[in-house]
Design a protein around this motif. Sequence first.
Motif, mmCIF file in Angstrom:
data_model
loop_
_atom_site.group_PDB
_atom_site.id
_atom_site.type_symbol
_atom_site.label_atom_id
_atom_site.label_comp_id
_atom_site.label_asym_id
_atom_site.label_seq_id
_atom_site.Cartn_x
_atom_site.Cartn_y
_atom_site.Cartn_z
ATOM 1 N N UNK A 146 44.813 38.582 44.800
ATOM 2 C CA UNK A 146 43.739 38.216 43.865
ATOM 3 C C UNK A 146 44.149 38.496 42.420
ATOM 4 N N UNK A 147 44.913 39.557 42.230
ATOM 5 C CA UNK A 147 45.397 39.864 40.881
ATOM 6 C C UNK A 147 46.433 38.820 40.453
ATOM 7 N N UNK A 148 47.307 38.466 41.379
ATOM 8 C CA UNK A 148 48.394 37.535 41.064
ATOM 9 C C UNK A 148 47.869 36.146 40.705
ATOM 10 N N UNK A 149 46.859 35.671 41.438
ATOM 11 C CA UNK A 149 46.375 34.308 41.174
ATOM 12 C C UNK A 149 45.210 34.253 40.170
ATOM 13 N N UNK A 150 44.873 35.413 39.594
ATOM 14 C CA UNK A 150 43.868 35.435 38.539
ATOM 15 C C UNK A 150 42.433 35.604 39.002
#
Length: 292
Positions: free
Chosen positions: A258-262
């Motif tokens: 979730x952090x990686x894809x925003x």
Amino acid sequence: MKYIKISLILIASIVFITACSNSSGDSNSEGENGETDKRWQEVKEKGELVVGTSGTLIAASYYDGEEESEEQLTGYDVEVMREVAKRLDVDISFEIMGIDSMLPAIKSGRIDVAANDIEATDKRKESFNFSEPYKYSYSTMVVRKEDNSGIKSLEDLKGKIAGGGATTIYSQIAEHFGAEVKTYGNAPNEAYLRDVHNGRSDVIVNDYYLSKFGVAGFPEFDIHLHPDLKFHPTEQAVVIPKDADMLTEKINDALAAMRKNGTLSELAKKFYQEDASQKPEGDIQEIEGLDL
């Protein structure tokens, strides 16, 4: 025939012992990899993640409407957990409870995890697992506009009445500096804020984001965020049972994606109008001598 029977018995015994040994080895191997994690197995088997939250924290966990139904329960923490459950391929349900009840409820097994803007402290990590942080923040104060409730520094908390939960870090900070803490249970923000407004209490020590939205929600009250005080940087995370390492790993994998894809940034901006998923900038005062 006698010797043949004895030989067959010995062979059977060796096969049985070997099988037990292999079974034990597999179990240990699974344990090292977390595959036998009881809590994760339970979540998978029931197909549901049960999350403790308060439903009373504006922007983090609250009801968007008059009806207190799960469909209207929302907020940054709530929506983060809904997305986590989706990525774990399980359903989600929420148990509404006060912050003081959440950690005991995890230990008893009433809930699987808790998500309610809870700070991951060293002391709490002795009794619980925590996910990687999904929110970064710091502490501030809600005070009366007219005189900042007579508070110019943290030391001025001495002798003041601070509204808060009995077991929160914020209440510990207030007590550390000599304030008397007035507790409310699982009361809505309005109860805390109104008391500062009408003088029944002097201050609320709390998270910056929660305080900002709490104050904005009641413009008729004579309160605001203290203009000068920023202290105690914090990291908020999902609280997980101690040693539930596979469940922790699964939740961390979901949060990392979730952090990686925003997704985390998108949710944070939606509820806080700022990206609370990133560490705040600027000088934030550390507090010495707290046993957190």
